[in-house]
Design an enzyme around this catalytic site. Sequence first.
Site, PDB file in Angstrom:
ATOM      1  N   GLY A 210       0.803  -1.217   0.065  1.00  9.13           N
ATOM      2  CA  GLY A 210      -0.022   0.047   0.015  1.00  9.13           C
ATOM      3  C   GLY A 210       0.747   1.325   0.016  1.00  9.13           C
ATOM      4  CG  ASN A 211      -0.062   4.652  -1.364  1.00  8.53           C
ATOM      5  OD1 ASN A 211      -1.031   5.337  -0.914  1.00  8.53           O
ATOM      6  ND2 ASN A 211      -0.344   3.785  -2.768  1.00  8.53           N
ATOM      7  CE1 TYR A 212       3.910   5.334   5.601  1.00  7.07           C
ATOM      8  CE2 TYR A 212       5.136   5.798   3.640  1.00  7.07           C
ATOM      9  CZ  TYR A 212       5.214   5.145   4.939  1.00  7.07           C
ATOM     10  OH  TYR A 212       6.149   4.497   5.159  1.00  7.07           O
TER      11      TYR A 212
END
Length: 401
Positions: A210-212
Site C-alpha cells: 500500500g502507500n501513505y
Amino acid sequence: MSILSGKHIILGICGGIAAYKSVSLLRLFIKAGAEVQVVITPAGKEFITPVTLSALSHKPVVSEFFTANTGEWHSHVDLGLWADCMVIAPATASTIGKMAHGIADNMLVTTYLSAKSPVFVAPAMDLDMMKHPSTQANLELLSSYGNYIIEPETGYLASGLEGKGRMEEPEKIVEYLEAYFSSRCDMEGKKVLITAGPTHEKIDPVRFIGNYSSGKMGYALAEECANRGAEVTLVSGPVNLRAENPAIRTVNVESAREMLSACQEVFPDVDVAVMCAAVADYAPAHPQDHKIKREHQDVPTIELIKNPDIAATLGKEKKQYQILVGFALETDNEFSNATEKLQRKNLDMIVLNSMRDKGAGFGTDTNKVSIFDRSGNRIDFPLKSKKDVATDIVNEIVSRL
Ligand code: PMT
C-alpha cells in the site's frame, strides 16, 4: 428570486456600535427568503435588544447556553449543523480574537466552533484597533481556517475619527453572500468521478502492498464538487474518512483492479473525472489464500505484476466533452515528470504536488500544488489547506467546462 432563498443563516452579533446595522442585515436576509437564527453575545444585547431581533427573524434569539427559568439547553452543535452559513456582523476585535484562539466562553463562539458551514466575518471597530498587529494576526488566522473576511470600509467612525473600521453595508454583505452561493452552484447538473486514497494489493489475508495516502485530498475534492452542485461518485481506497455531502456516492474498493472497474462503470456518464488516488503501480502476482508463515520457509520472494494505469485507461476512453484531471506526486524532476504524465495519460489537466515541499502530499491537512494544462498554462499555488486547494482545482476545472 435570491439565491439566499431557503438558506439557513446564523447571524452572529457582537457588542459594537455597528450592531444597529445588523437589524437591516437581518431584514434583508429575511426579505431574500432566508431562515435566520440570531446568536448574540452578552455585550451585543447592550447595543440591540433581542425583542427587535426575534420579531424580525420570527425566532427566539439565542444568547446563553441555557434558558434560565426552564433550564432548556441551546445546542450550539445542532445550530452549527443546521446552518448553510454563519455571518458574524459586526465582529468585534474581542470576538475575532476568541474565534481565532478557540476561547469558547459564549454561545456565539461555541456555535462558530461547531459550524460545519462557511463562515463570513464582517469586522467593525475603531481604526487603531483594526490596524493593531493583534487584530490583523487574528484575522489572518481566521482566513487560514477558511473563513471569509468581509473587509470593513474606510469612513467616519463612531469615535469621531476617520479610517478603516466601518462594518460593510448590509446590502453589500448580502451581495457578497449571493456571489458566494452563486459561484457554489457552478457545477449544478454536472456528474463527477473522483478517486481517492491508496489501493491495497493483497499479499496474503493479513498483508498488503500500500502507500501513505489518507484520502484527505480526494475527499476534499469530492466535497467541493458536491457543495458546488455536482453529483459525485467517489471511488475510494481504504481510508478512515466518510463523505459528508449526501450528493456524494461512495464506492469502496481495495485494489487497483477493483478501482479500475468501478471507474470504468461510471466514466462514460461523467463530465469530469479527477484521479487523485495513489494507485499502487504493482501487485503481487500470486496473492496467497493462507497467511505466509515465518516459521515454514526462508524469506519469501514476492513476484510483482504491473497494475493497470487507471488514468491512462480512462484517457483512451475519453470523449471530446469530458475533462480528465490527473495528479502527479513527485520527489524529483517534478515539472518534466508531471508534463510527461499529462501527455502520456491523455489528461486535460495535471495537479503536481511534490514530496519535497513541507506540508504537501500524503497525510497532511495542507498541500502545495501547481496546475498544468495541455495548452502549456501553469499556475503555482502557495501552501493551503486541502479544502482550499480543492477550491482552486475545481475553479480551474469549472473555467474549462
Ligand atoms: O490522500 P492524501 O493523504 O490527502 O494525499 C494526497 C495525494 C498525495 C495522494 C494526492 O495529492 C496525489 O498526488 N495523488 C496522486 C498520487 C499518485 O499516484 O501519483 P502518480 O504520479 O504516481 O500518478 C499519476 C496519476 O496517475 C495520478 O492521477 C494517479 O491517480 C494515476 N494513476 C497512477 C498509477 C496507476 N496505476 N493508475 C493511475 O490511475
